[in-house]
Design an enzyme around this catalytic site. Structure first.
Site, PDB file in Angstrom:
ATOM      1  N   GLU A 167     -71.412  26.092 -20.693  1.00 43.94           N
ATOM      2  CA  GLU A 167     -72.802  26.110 -20.226  1.00 43.94           C
ATOM      3  C   GLU A 167     -73.682  26.857 -21.230  1.00 43.94           C
ATOM      4  OE1 GLU A 167     -70.081  26.927 -18.684  1.00 43.94           O
ATOM      5  OE2 GLU A 167     -70.219  26.768 -16.508  1.00 43.94           O
TER       6      GLU A 167
ATOM      7  N   CYS B 166     -68.819  29.969 -14.003  1.00 47.56           N
ATOM      8  CA  CYS B 166     -68.175  31.229 -13.605  1.00 47.56           C
ATOM      9  C   CYS B 166     -69.227  32.216 -13.118  1.00 47.56           C
ATOM     10  CB  CYS B 166     -67.377  31.810 -14.767  1.00 47.56           C
ATOM     11  SG  CYS B 166     -68.428  32.552 -16.027  1.00 47.56           S
TER      12      CYS B 166
ATOM     13  N   CYS C  48     -71.845  32.573 -16.319  1.00 44.73           N
ATOM     14  CA  CYS C  48     -72.603  31.350 -16.612  1.00 44.73           C
ATOM     15  C   CYS C  48     -73.636  31.077 -15.530  1.00 44.73           C
ATOM     16  CB  CYS C  48     -71.654  30.167 -16.747  1.00 44.73           C
ATOM     17  SG  CYS C  48     -70.657  30.311 -18.214  1.00 44.73           S
TER      18      CYS C  48
ATOM     19  N   ALA D 175     -29.791  10.874 -29.262  1.00 47.83           N
ATOM     20  CA  ALA D 175     -29.005  11.202 -30.468  1.00 47.83           C
ATOM     21  C   ALA D 175     -27.695  10.442 -30.371  1.00 47.83           C
ATOM     22  CB  ALA D 175     -28.736  12.705 -30.546  1.00 47.83           C
TER      23      ALA D 175
ATOM     24  N   TRP E 211     -34.085   9.834 -38.179  1.00 51.03           N
ATOM     25  CA  TRP E 211     -35.160   9.900 -37.209  1.00 51.03           C
ATOM     26  C   TRP E 211     -35.137   8.657 -36.335  1.00 51.03           C
ATOM     27  CZ3 TRP E 211     -37.252  14.448 -36.777  1.00 51.03           C
ATOM     28  CH2 TRP E 211     -37.323  15.278 -37.887  1.00 51.03           C
TER      29      TRP E 211
ATOM     30  N   LEU F 156     -31.344  20.852 -21.687  1.00 46.87           N
ATOM     31  CA  LEU F 156     -32.492  21.632 -21.215  1.00 46.87           C
ATOM     32  C   LEU F 156     -33.409  20.781 -20.320  1.00 46.87           C
ATOM     33  CD1 LEU F 156     -34.119  24.193 -21.129  1.00 46.87           C
ATOM     34  CD2 LEU F 156     -35.145  23.605 -23.319  1.00 46.87           C
TER      35      LEU F 156
HETATM   36  N1  NAP Z   1     -34.520  12.460 -29.849  1.00 42.29           N
HETATM   37  C1  NAP Z   1     -35.155  13.573 -29.594  1.00 42.29           C
HETATM   38  O1  NAP Z   1     -36.380  13.562 -29.388  1.00 42.29           O
HETATM   39  C2  NAP Z   1     -34.413  14.864 -29.530  1.00 42.29           C
HETATM   40  C3  NAP Z   1     -35.131  16.056 -29.349  1.00 42.29           C
HETATM   41  C4  NAP Z   1     -34.417  17.241 -29.287  1.00 42.29           C
HETATM   42  C5  NAP Z   1     -33.020  17.220 -29.375  1.00 42.29           C
HETATM   43  N2  NAP Z   1     -32.371  16.045 -29.537  1.00 42.29           N
HETATM   44  C6  NAP Z   1     -30.918  16.001 -29.638  1.00 42.29           C
HETATM   45  O2  NAP Z   1     -30.359  16.560 -28.476  1.00 42.29           O
HETATM   46  C7  NAP Z   1     -29.090  17.105 -28.797  1.00 42.29           C
HETATM   47  C8  NAP Z   1     -28.958  18.479 -28.166  1.00 42.29           C
HETATM   48  O3  NAP Z   1     -29.030  18.358 -26.783  1.00 42.29           O
HETATM   49  P1  NAP Z   1     -28.281  19.372 -25.812  1.00 42.29           P
HETATM   50  O4  NAP Z   1     -28.430  18.845 -24.456  1.00 42.29           O
HETATM   51  O5  NAP Z   1     -26.927  19.636 -26.329  1.00 42.29           O
HETATM   52  O6  NAP Z   1     -29.046  20.730 -26.004  1.00 42.29           O
HETATM   53  P2  NAP Z   1     -30.462  21.313 -25.583  1.00 42.29           P
HETATM   54  O7  NAP Z   1     -31.085  20.578 -24.467  1.00 42.29           O
HETATM   55  O8  NAP Z   1     -31.230  21.515 -26.826  1.00 42.29           O
HETATM   56  O9  NAP Z   1     -30.044  22.725 -25.069  1.00 42.29           O
HETATM   57  C9  NAP Z   1     -29.322  22.882 -23.914  1.00 42.29           C
HETATM   58  C10 NAP Z   1     -28.165  23.736 -24.321  1.00 42.29           C
HETATM   59  O10 NAP Z   1     -28.012  24.784 -23.406  1.00 42.29           O
HETATM   60  C11 NAP Z   1     -26.656  24.892 -23.087  1.00 42.29           C
HETATM   61  N3  NAP Z   1     -26.531  25.420 -21.727  1.00 42.29           N
HETATM   62  C12 NAP Z   1     -26.980  24.912 -20.600  1.00 42.29           C
HETATM   63  N4  NAP Z   1     -26.678  25.709 -19.569  1.00 42.29           N
HETATM   64  C13 NAP Z   1     -26.027  26.732 -20.086  1.00 42.29           C
HETATM   65  C14 NAP Z   1     -25.466  27.894 -19.514  1.00 42.29           C
HETATM   66  N5  NAP Z   1     -25.537  28.165 -18.215  1.00 42.29           N
HETATM   67  N6  NAP Z   1     -24.854  28.764 -20.315  1.00 42.29           N
HETATM   68  C15 NAP Z   1     -24.773  28.519 -21.633  1.00 42.29           C
HETATM   69  N7  NAP Z   1     -25.292  27.428 -22.241  1.00 42.29           N
HETATM   70  C16 NAP Z   1     -25.922  26.565 -21.459  1.00 42.29           C
HETATM   71  C17 NAP Z   1     -26.121  23.498 -23.192  1.00 42.29           C
HETATM   72  O11 NAP Z   1     -24.761  23.607 -23.382  1.00 42.29           O
HETATM   73  P3  NAP Z   1     -23.775  22.448 -22.898  1.00 42.29           P
HETATM   74  O12 NAP Z   1     -23.791  21.445 -24.009  1.00 42.29           O
HETATM   75  O13 NAP Z   1     -22.473  23.168 -22.765  1.00 42.29           O
HETATM   76  O14 NAP Z   1     -24.286  21.904 -21.610  1.00 42.29           O
HETATM   77  C18 NAP Z   1     -26.895  22.973 -24.381  1.00 42.29           C
HETATM   78  O15 NAP Z   1     -26.227  23.264 -25.587  1.00 42.29           O
HETATM   79  C19 NAP Z   1     -29.017  17.157 -30.296  1.00 42.29           C
HETATM   80  O16 NAP Z   1     -28.135  16.141 -30.750  1.00 42.29           O
HETATM   81  C20 NAP Z   1     -30.407  16.862 -30.766  1.00 42.29           C
HETATM   82  O17 NAP Z   1     -30.414  16.142 -31.983  1.00 42.29           O
HETATM   83  C21 NAP Z   1     -33.024  14.866 -29.616  1.00 42.29           C
END
Ligand code: NAP
Length: 362
Positions: free
Chosen positions: A45, A68, A77, A153, A161, A294
């Site tokens: 504003e 606000c 404002c 992946a 990529w 995650l």
């Molecule tokens: N295409 C895309 O846009 C893209 C983007 C980012 C990443 N990626 C790919 O995703 C892959 C990684 O994925 P991610 O699922 O392994 O990992 P992440 O999602 O990056 O991280 C999760 C991590 O946390 C761990 N975790 C979960 N709960 C846990 C706990 N209670 N205590 C300890 N550790 C815990 C998991 O282990 P656990 O494996 O034992 O469950 C996992 O390693 C890679 O290959 C990467 O290249 C792709």
């Protein structure tokens, strides 16, 4: 028009909301516009009134958010609109901030007509702010690239990529506008990303956050490196109960010695408390760039507001390729929350799908 003007503040205004204001005469002719450029700077504003000058007298002010009514870093404002002599104010979203609300009532006390006219696009603009005010949590968007058949992946972790250069540029632009980027330890170990915004205009110094329950982030990981002196330290979210052995404590000390800030996850490694703490420190927008581990955890805690999915034109056709989300074992399809498809766009040869799950009370 006020919404369009407001969106120019994306990346500058946060953690404040983006706000736009248009001053028009009684016939609807635009006199001036303004927006909230940066947190701590003039509100929309005040920006618009400065551009309008004496032509604001008797005019109509259209604002995306209720003006606000408090003296924060800038004056109220409501008082600026009164002083400028506008005759009528139309606002699209009521201000939920307990410190700032009451602007419309104040205007009415001063004899100015003030109307709340809800507007979907203005609400959209204020969603992160509204969510933080109502729930104390940041707005959480996940972004990933996948093949047509849902792989993020290969089984061996190779993911670079999947998407094309146009998609990746868009991701850097978004990184440059959010308050924080969250990844998981799986991605750090596999891809060693820097998670910085590169070759784009950086609007704010975003924080980097790693979900790493067991503190396995390597001390020489790229995510811990600082590209510039002013960058905030990388935050590592650890689960103090999952590894209370000596080597866990040693790994935590090592990370702290590398300049990382170590923050505890909630009971059972839950994320909500840590995300709430980050929101309390001004993180209003959080971009998740992680693997399925995650993303699955965020889904389990019902923390995900939206997803930006880049679908690349390839079929991986591998049973054990990595998926965009994992860790849940639903048994009833109908019980899985359905998102809404907000948009479908083309980025080079990729399709960009925008989904939303959030339901924010406004
Ligand atoms: N295409 C895309 O846009 C893209 C983007 C980012 C990443 N990626 C790919 O995703 C892959 C990684 O994925 P991610 O699922 O392994 O990992 P992440 O999602 O990056 O991280 C999760 C991590 O946390 C761990 N975790 C979960 N709960 C846990 C706990 N209670 N205590 C300890 N550790 C815990 C998991 O282990 P656990 O494996 O034992 O469950 C996992 O390693 C890679 O290959 C990467 O290249 C792709």
């Amino acid at each position: 028009m006020a919404v369009r003007v407001a969106s120019r503040g994306h990346g500058g205004a946060e953690p404040n909301p983006m706000v736009g204001c248009v001053i028009a005469d009684r016939n609807g002719n635009v006199i001036a516009d303004g927006y909230h450029r940066r947190c701590g700077g003039p509100h929309a504003e005040v920006d618009a009134l400065a551009a309008a000058g004496s032509r604001a007298r008797g005019a109509l002010a259209l604002v995306t958010l209720e003006p606000c009514n408090h003296r924060g870093r800038t004056g109220p404002c409501s008082e600026a609109l009164v002083a400028a002599g506008v005759s009528e104010v139309i606002y699209a979203v009521a201000d939920p901030n307990p410190l700032a609300k009451g602007g419309a009532a104040r205007l009415r006390e001063c004899g100015i007509r003030a109307f709340h006219v809800p507007h979907a696009a203005a609400t959209e603009l204020a969603l992160p702010f509204l969510k933080r005010m109502h729930t104390g949590l940041p707005w959480i968007s996940a972004k990933w690239a996948q093949s047509i058949d849902g792989a993020v992946a290969l089984a061996n972790g190779d993911s670079q990529w999947l998407s094309g250069t146009r998609s990746r540029r868009l991701v850097h632009r978004e990184r440059a506008r959010v308050d924080a980027i969250l990844t998981g330890i799986g991605t750090v170990l596999e891809d060693d990303p820097r998670l910085t915004a590169r070759e784009v205009r950086v609007h704010r110094a975003q924080r980097r956050v790693v979900f790493d329950p067991d503190a396995r982030t390597p001390p020489d990981a790229n995510v811990l490196k600082q590209d510039n002196e002013s960058a905030a330290p990388t935050t590592i979210l650890v689960d103090p109960t999952s590894g209370n052995d000596l080597s866990f404590a040693r790994r935590v000390d090592l990370l702290a010695a590398r300049g990382a800030r170590v923050m505890p996850l909630g009971p059972g490694g839950t994320l909500e408390t840590a995300l709430r703490a980050l929101a309390g420190e001004g993180v209003s927008t959080l971009l998740v760039e992680a693997g399925g581990g995650l993303v699955g955890r965020l889904l389990r805690e019902q923390l995900l507001d939206e997803a930006w999915v880049f679908v690349a034109p390839l079929l991986v056709a591998d049973d054990v390729a990595r998926r965009s989300a994992r860790g849940l074992a639903p048994e009833v399809l109908a019980a899985i929350p359905r998102g809404r498809l907000l948009s479908v766009r083309r980025r080079g040869e990729d399709a960009l799908l925008h989904y939303r799950w959030a339901r924010v009370a406004t």
